[in-house]
Design a protein around this motif. Sequence first.
Motif, PDB file in Angstrom:
ATOM      1  N   HIS A 129      -3.614  -4.623  18.604  1.00  0.00           N
ATOM      2  CA  HIS A 129      -4.274  -5.476  19.594  1.00  0.00           C
ATOM      3  C   HIS A 129      -3.265  -6.102  20.559  1.00  0.00           C
ATOM      4  O   HIS A 129      -3.546  -6.242  21.750  1.00  0.00           O
ATOM      5  N   VAL A 130      -2.104  -6.483  20.030  1.00  0.00           N
ATOM      6  CA  VAL A 130      -1.055  -7.054  20.885  1.00  0.00           C
ATOM      7  C   VAL A 130      -0.665  -6.041  21.954  1.00  0.00           C
ATOM      8  O   VAL A 130      -0.607  -6.328  23.150  1.00  0.00           O
ATOM      9  N   ARG A 131      -0.440  -4.824  21.494  1.00  0.00           N
ATOM     10  CA  ARG A 131      -0.014  -3.745  22.376  1.00  0.00           C
ATOM     11  C   ARG A 131      -1.075  -3.431  23.437  1.00  0.00           C
ATOM     12  O   ARG A 131      -0.789  -3.301  24.623  1.00  0.00           O
ATOM     13  N   ARG A 132      -2.321  -3.320  22.983  1.00  0.00           N
ATOM     14  CA  ARG A 132      -3.410  -3.002  23.905  1.00  0.00           C
ATOM     15  C   ARG A 132      -3.615  -4.113  24.932  1.00  0.00           C
ATOM     16  O   ARG A 132      -3.849  -3.849  26.111  1.00  0.00           O
ATOM     17  N   LEU A 133      -3.482  -5.358  24.461  1.00  0.00           N
ATOM     18  CA  LEU A 133      -3.658  -6.497  25.357  1.00  0.00           C
ATOM     19  C   LEU A 133      -2.594  -6.487  26.460  1.00  0.00           C
ATOM     20  O   LEU A 133      -2.882  -6.748  27.635  1.00  0.00           O
ATOM     21  N   LYS A 134      -1.359  -6.151  26.098  1.00  0.00           N
ATOM     22  CA  LYS A 134      -0.289  -6.066  27.103  1.00  0.00           C
ATOM     23  C   LYS A 134      -0.566  -4.950  28.111  1.00  0.00           C
ATOM     24  O   LYS A 134      -0.314  -5.084  29.302  1.00  0.00           O
ATOM     25  N   LEU A 135      -1.096  -3.842  27.590  1.00  0.00           N
ATOM     26  CA  LEU A 135      -1.421  -2.707  28.467  1.00  0.00           C
ATOM     27  C   LEU A 135      -2.521  -3.104  29.459  1.00  0.00           C
ATOM     28  O   LEU A 135      -2.452  -2.798  30.658  1.00  0.00           O
ATOM     29  N   VAL A 136      -3.543  -3.809  28.955  1.00  0.00           N
ATOM     30  CA  VAL A 136      -4.644  -4.274  29.806  1.00  0.00           C
ATOM     31  C   VAL A 136      -4.107  -5.189  30.912  1.00  0.00           C
ATOM     32  O   VAL A 136      -4.452  -5.039  32.085  1.00  0.00           O
ATOM     33  N   ARG A 137      -3.239  -6.133  30.543  1.00  0.00           N
ATOM     34  CA  ARG A 137      -2.672  -7.046  31.536  1.00  0.00           C
ATOM     35  C   ARG A 137      -1.859  -6.299  32.585  1.00  0.00           C
ATOM     36  O   ARG A 137      -1.886  -6.633  33.770  1.00  0.00           O
TER      37      ARG A 137
END
Lengths: 219, 219
Positions: free
Chosen positions: A43-51
């Motif tokens: 989730h951390v990784r995906r959230l950074k990608l989304v941002r």
Amino acid sequence: MRIGELSSRTGVPVPTIKYYLREGLLPVGERTSPNQAQYGDAHVRRLKLVRAMLDVGKLSIASTREVLNAIDAPGNTLHGMLGVAQSAVTAKVPAGEDTAWKEADQLVAELIEHRGWRVKPSNPAWLTLTQIVATFKDLGQEDLLDILDEYASAAERLSAAEVAVVAGRSEPDSQVEGAVLGTVLGDALMAALRRLTQEDASHRSFTEAAPTEGAEAAG
Amino acid sequence: MRIGELSSRTGVPVPTIKYYLREGLLPVGERTSPNQAQYGDAHVRRLKLVRAMLDVGKLSIASTREVLNAIDAPGNTLHGMLGVAQSAVTAKVPAGEDTAWKEADQLVAELIEHRGWRVKPSNPAWLTLTQIVATFKDLGQEDLLDILDEYASAAERLSAAEVAVVAGRSEPDSQVEGAVLGTVLGDALMAALRRLTQEDASHRSFTEAAPTEGAEAAG
């Protein structure tokens, strides 16, 4: 981790995370009680990608979702996924009908053939490029099209280098992320570098007197 | 000519022309009666430029007005005007404060120094580039930054070629238009070419089997 820690680890406020969850940009966490869910490193990784896609790549929520869906679709090849990422970040241009448009389309087709690029006519950039060429011609800027081939070789070299980096990665997930980020952030990167080099080139060409030692020192 | 002919010569509907007049994107015509004004070739040309900036360059009305005001300001040098055009088309990024941001800023400063680019720290692209570099690092895409120098030399060559074309023009008005269009449409042009060359490079790298005659023919 709970949503509060996910927020502190990524710097994304909790209400924004909840908004992304509702919009389907972030997979839901594992529910541990009616009011609580657990999140992991993915989730951390995906959230950074989304941002990165929203803030740096300036994609819309809808385009971001489209790209993420392509990333997550099982069995999607890297080549296919790149096509989806490209479609999401390329504005759709309606094809023109008049003579000027047809001439521009012909010029683009010739460039692609002369360069030996294997691209589908459905690549949305074909229409974008045609529109730009037609606009340059309509505004009497044909001399700027004389350097189209220079643009084309620059683009060729960059894409080959990017794809080589991505292809050299061992993990498929990391390949996919690299392809998406190269497409989405690469435009912004190139635009920023052009701003800087334009200032430099303009400085050299338009503000400098005959090159004397004194003028150089004042530059 | 009357507004109706201005419309038919440019393909821009009359209500849209009136909107541009109200927004100050187009100078008012010469009034010949309380309800009529006359327009000239300069209006045709300006209207096409406005459409190019809005439709092809995707600028906002406000940014377009900012660029046009710079074009029209008496005594503005070409170098100064290019700066305004750049500001108008570059999204403002707030400077970061954390270590990651400072590291990215350092990397950008080193690139600029190593390349010998004479750019002001106030060039908004400095911050944009820093944000992009910080994002690549944060997402573990450092290997894509290994080709930053390749991007930089491509940008250098393109800007030098563009500025040479514009500097080679004899009319100051045409130089100004070329500088603006090179900045505004050049980004879109490069992005479109990257889409096409990415498809080609991805095709070559990911979809091809060992190069046999048969596989080649099916490509």
